[in-house]
Design a protein around this motif. Structure first.
Motif, PDB file in Angstrom:
ATOM      1  N   SER A   1       0.845  -1.193   0.000  1.00 14.27           N
ATOM      2  CA  SER A   1       0.000   0.000   0.000  1.00 14.27           C
ATOM      3  C   SER A   1       0.882   1.246   0.000  1.00 14.27           C
ATOM      4  O   SER A   1       1.993   1.235   0.513  1.00 14.27           O
ATOM      5  N   ILE A   2       0.363   2.311  -0.606  1.00 15.30           N
ATOM      6  CA  ILE A   2       1.146   3.538  -0.747  1.00 15.30           C
ATOM      7  C   ILE A   2       0.717   4.549   0.308  1.00 15.30           C
ATOM      8  O   ILE A   2      -0.462   4.795   0.502  1.00 15.30           O
ATOM      9  N   HIS A   3       1.703   5.107   1.006  1.00  9.61           N
ATOM     10  CA  HIS A   3       1.449   6.100   2.043  1.00  9.61           C
ATOM     11  C   HIS A   3       1.971   7.466   1.601  1.00  9.61           C
ATOM     12  O   HIS A   3       2.994   7.556   0.925  1.00  9.61           O
ATOM     13  N   HIS A   4       1.261   8.511   2.002  1.00 12.31           N
ATOM     14  CA  HIS A   4       1.715   9.876   1.754  1.00 12.31           C
ATOM     15  C   HIS A   4       2.323  10.418   3.046  1.00 12.31           C
ATOM     16  O   HIS A   4       1.666  11.087   3.833  1.00 12.31           O
ATOM     17  N   TYR A   5       3.590  10.072   3.257  1.00 13.87           N
ATOM     18  CA  TYR A   5       4.275  10.515   4.471  1.00 13.87           C
ATOM     19  C   TYR A   5       4.578  12.013   4.377  1.00 13.87           C
ATOM     20  O   TYR A   5       5.130  12.494   3.384  1.00 13.87           O
ATOM     21  N   ASN A   6       4.224  12.746   5.402  1.00 14.07           N
ATOM     22  CA  ASN A   6       4.489  14.184   5.430  1.00 14.07           C
ATOM     23  C   ASN A   6       5.858  14.427   6.063  1.00 14.07           C
ATOM     24  O   ASN A   6       5.985  14.961   7.159  1.00 14.07           O
ATOM     25  N   THR A   7       6.896  13.991   5.364  1.00  8.49           N
ATOM     26  CA  THR A   7       8.258  14.112   5.868  1.00  8.49           C
ATOM     27  C   THR A   7       9.111  14.916   4.890  1.00  8.49           C
ATOM     28  O   THR A   7       8.656  15.297   3.819  1.00  8.49           O
ATOM     29  N   ASN A   8      10.351  15.118   5.276  1.00  6.14           N
ATOM     30  CA  ASN A   8      11.305  15.844   4.438  1.00  6.14           C
ATOM     31  C   ASN A   8      12.300  14.878   3.798  1.00  6.14           C
ATOM     32  O   ASN A   8      13.410  15.257   3.439  1.00  6.14           O
ATOM     33  N   VAL A   9      11.885  13.618   3.671  1.00 10.40           N
ATOM     34  CA  VAL A   9      12.790  12.556   3.226  1.00 10.40           C
ATOM     35  C   VAL A   9      12.507  12.153   1.776  1.00 10.40           C
ATOM     36  O   VAL A   9      11.359  11.927   1.397  1.00 10.40           O
ATOM     37  N   VAL A  10      13.566  12.048   0.993  1.00 11.70           N
ATOM     38  CA  VAL A  10      13.473  11.528  -0.369  1.00 11.70           C
ATOM     39  C   VAL A  10      14.482  10.397  -0.523  1.00 11.70           C
ATOM     40  O   VAL A  10      15.664  10.566  -0.191  1.00 11.70           O
ATOM     41  N   VAL A  11      14.020   9.253  -0.980  1.00 16.72           N
ATOM     42  CA  VAL A  11      14.921   8.132  -1.260  1.00 16.72           C
ATOM     43  C   VAL A  11      15.337   8.204  -2.724  1.00 16.72           C
ATOM     44  O   VAL A  11      14.496   8.271  -3.619  1.00 16.72           O
ATOM     45  N   LEU A  12      16.647   8.219  -2.947  1.00 12.86           N
ATOM     46  CA  LEU A  12      17.199   8.255  -4.305  1.00 12.86           C
ATOM     47  C   LEU A  12      17.823   6.909  -4.638  1.00 12.86           C
ATOM     48  O   LEU A  12      18.635   6.378  -3.859  1.00 12.86           O
ATOM     49  N   ASP A  13      17.481   6.402  -5.789  1.00 15.83           N
ATOM     50  CA  ASP A  13      17.909   5.068  -6.199  1.00 15.83           C
ATOM     51  C   ASP A  13      18.666   5.133  -7.521  1.00 15.83           C
ATOM     52  O   ASP A  13      18.091   5.466  -8.555  1.00 15.83           O
ATOM     53  N   ALA A  14      19.953   4.838  -7.470  1.00 18.35           N
ATOM     54  CA  ALA A  14      20.755   4.735  -8.687  1.00 18.35           C
ATOM     55  C   ALA A  14      20.603   3.323  -9.236  1.00 18.35           C
ATOM     56  O   ALA A  14      21.069   2.349  -8.629  1.00 18.35           O
ATOM     57  N   GLY A  15      19.928   3.186 -10.355  1.00 15.91           N
ATOM     58  CA  GLY A  15      19.637   1.871 -10.901  1.00 15.91           C
ATOM     59  C   GLY A  15      20.875   1.045 -11.207  1.00 15.91           C
ATOM     60  O   GLY A  15      21.939   1.575 -11.511  1.00 15.91           O
ATOM     61  N   HIS A  16      20.702  -0.293 -11.069  1.00 14.11           N
ATOM     62  CA  HIS A  16      21.752  -1.272 -11.363  1.00 14.11           C
ATOM     63  C   HIS A  16      22.914  -1.161 -10.365  1.00 14.11           C
ATOM     64  O   HIS A  16      22.713  -0.741  -9.244  1.00 14.11           O
ATOM     65  N   GLY A  17      24.109  -1.555 -10.763  1.00 14.14           N
ATOM     66  CA  GLY A  17      25.254  -1.529  -9.862  1.00 14.14           C
ATOM     67  C   GLY A  17      25.938  -2.878  -9.749  1.00 14.14           C
ATOM     68  O   GLY A  17      25.367  -3.926 -10.033  1.00 14.14           O
ATOM     69  N   GLU A  18      27.182  -2.838  -9.335  1.00 11.13           N
ATOM     70  CA  GLU A  18      28.017  -4.008  -9.100  1.00 11.13           C
ATOM     71  C   GLU A  18      28.070  -4.894 -10.351  1.00 11.13           C
ATOM     72  O   GLU A  18      28.500  -4.438 -11.405  1.00 11.13           O
ATOM     73  N   SER A  19      27.620  -6.147 -10.271  1.00 16.77           N
ATOM     74  CA  SER A  19      27.721  -7.041 -11.431  1.00 16.77           C
ATOM     75  C   SER A  19      26.705  -6.712 -12.516  1.00 16.77           C
ATOM     76  O   SER A  19      26.801  -7.218 -13.640  1.00 16.77           O
ATOM     77  N   ASP A  20      25.751  -5.864 -12.207  1.00 14.44           N
ATOM     78  CA  ASP A  20      24.704  -5.468 -13.164  1.00 14.44           C
ATOM     79  C   ASP A  20      25.047  -4.097 -13.744  1.00 14.44           C
ATOM     80  O   ASP A  20      24.816  -3.071 -13.123  1.00 14.44           O
ATOM     81  N   ASN A  21      25.592  -4.093 -14.950  1.00 17.33           N
ATOM     82  CA  ASN A  21      26.010  -2.838 -15.591  1.00 17.33           C
ATOM     83  C   ASN A  21      24.846  -2.017 -16.138  1.00 17.33           C
ATOM     84  O   ASN A  21      24.995  -0.813 -16.343  1.00 17.33           O
ATOM     85  N   GLY A  22      23.716  -2.659 -16.383  1.00 16.84           N
ATOM     86  CA  GLY A  22      22.653  -1.973 -17.090  1.00 16.84           C
ATOM     87  C   GLY A  22      23.029  -1.822 -18.552  1.00 16.84           C
ATOM     88  O   GLY A  22      23.748  -2.651 -19.113  1.00 16.84           O
TER      89      GLY A  22
END
Length: 217
Positions: free
Chosen positions: A25-46
């Motif tokens: 389920s999706i929540h609308h958190y009233n926070t100052n937090v943003v999660v940033l995700d750099a896709g792939h990595g390590e053995s997965d070059n993309g």
């Protein structure tokens, strides 16, 4: 005895079903937090084009975005800040763990950054965003696309349904996945030019901050 066992199994299955529904389920958190995700990595070059690997471009872009947001007072959480995945042995679990970080940190938004690819067609270009179809995610994606379009870097390919993407589908916050451009063709020019890429990430950062101000629950 058999009936009791069957009842317990049914109760267990219902519990698992309810847990899974709650977990996605999706929540609308009233926070100052943003999660940033750099896709792939390590053995997965993309995606790869010669010496250029998507995983490296993603990480560079995310760090530029993260630094900008932090300077504007946003609390940034990275799913990875080096060439290490959360699980390099199991891709599906890696994506699940990335998505889980939204709920664990009560993130206002989850932003995954990627680079697109096509079968050696160097004429294809464009910037596009996928969302988990949450209202706030769609609003953010539209705002980012509009502002990036004004930069005249590349073609605006718009906002798309990303609910079939695991990292979005399992997310507990408004979540988007940005395809910055195509690794083959003319988009590679700005993807590998730190000055131009930084301007794009600042534009994305300003768009995120704008929406955080608008959606104050």
């Amino acid at each position: 005895m058999k009936k009791s066992i069957i009842v317990l199994i049914i109760i267990g299955l219902i519990g698992i079903f309810i847990y899974k529904r709650q977990d996605t389920s999706i929540h609308h958190y009233n926070t100052n937090v943003v999660v940033l995700d750099a896709g792939h990595g390590e053995s997965d070059n993309g995606a790869v084009n010669g010496i250029y690997k998507e995983k490296d471009i993603n990480l560079n872009a995310v760090k530029l975005l993260g630094n900008y947001l932090q300077n504007q007072g946003v609390e940034v959480i990275y799913t990875r800040d080096s060439d290490k995945r959360l699980d390099d042995e199991d891709r599906m679990n890696d994506l699940k763990l990335r998505a889980r970080m939204s709920r664990e940190n009560e993130a206002r938004y989850f932003v995954s950054v990627h680079v697109n690819d096509t079968n050696n067609n160097k004429k294809v270009s464009g910037f596009e965003i996928y969302t988990n179809q949450d209202e706030y995610a769609n609003e953010l994606a539209s705002h980012i696309c509009s502002n990036v379009k004004d930069m005249n870097y590349t073609l605006d390919r718009g906002v798309k349904d990303g609910t079939d993407l695991r990292v979005l589908r399992l997310n507990g916050s408004p979540a988007i996945l940005i395809e910055l451009g195509y690794i083959k063709g003319e988009d590679l020019d700005y993807l590998t030019d730190n000055l131009r890429l930084n301007k794009m990430m600042q534009t994305i950062g300003d768009s995120i901050i704008d929406q955080m101000k608008i959606n104050q629950d």
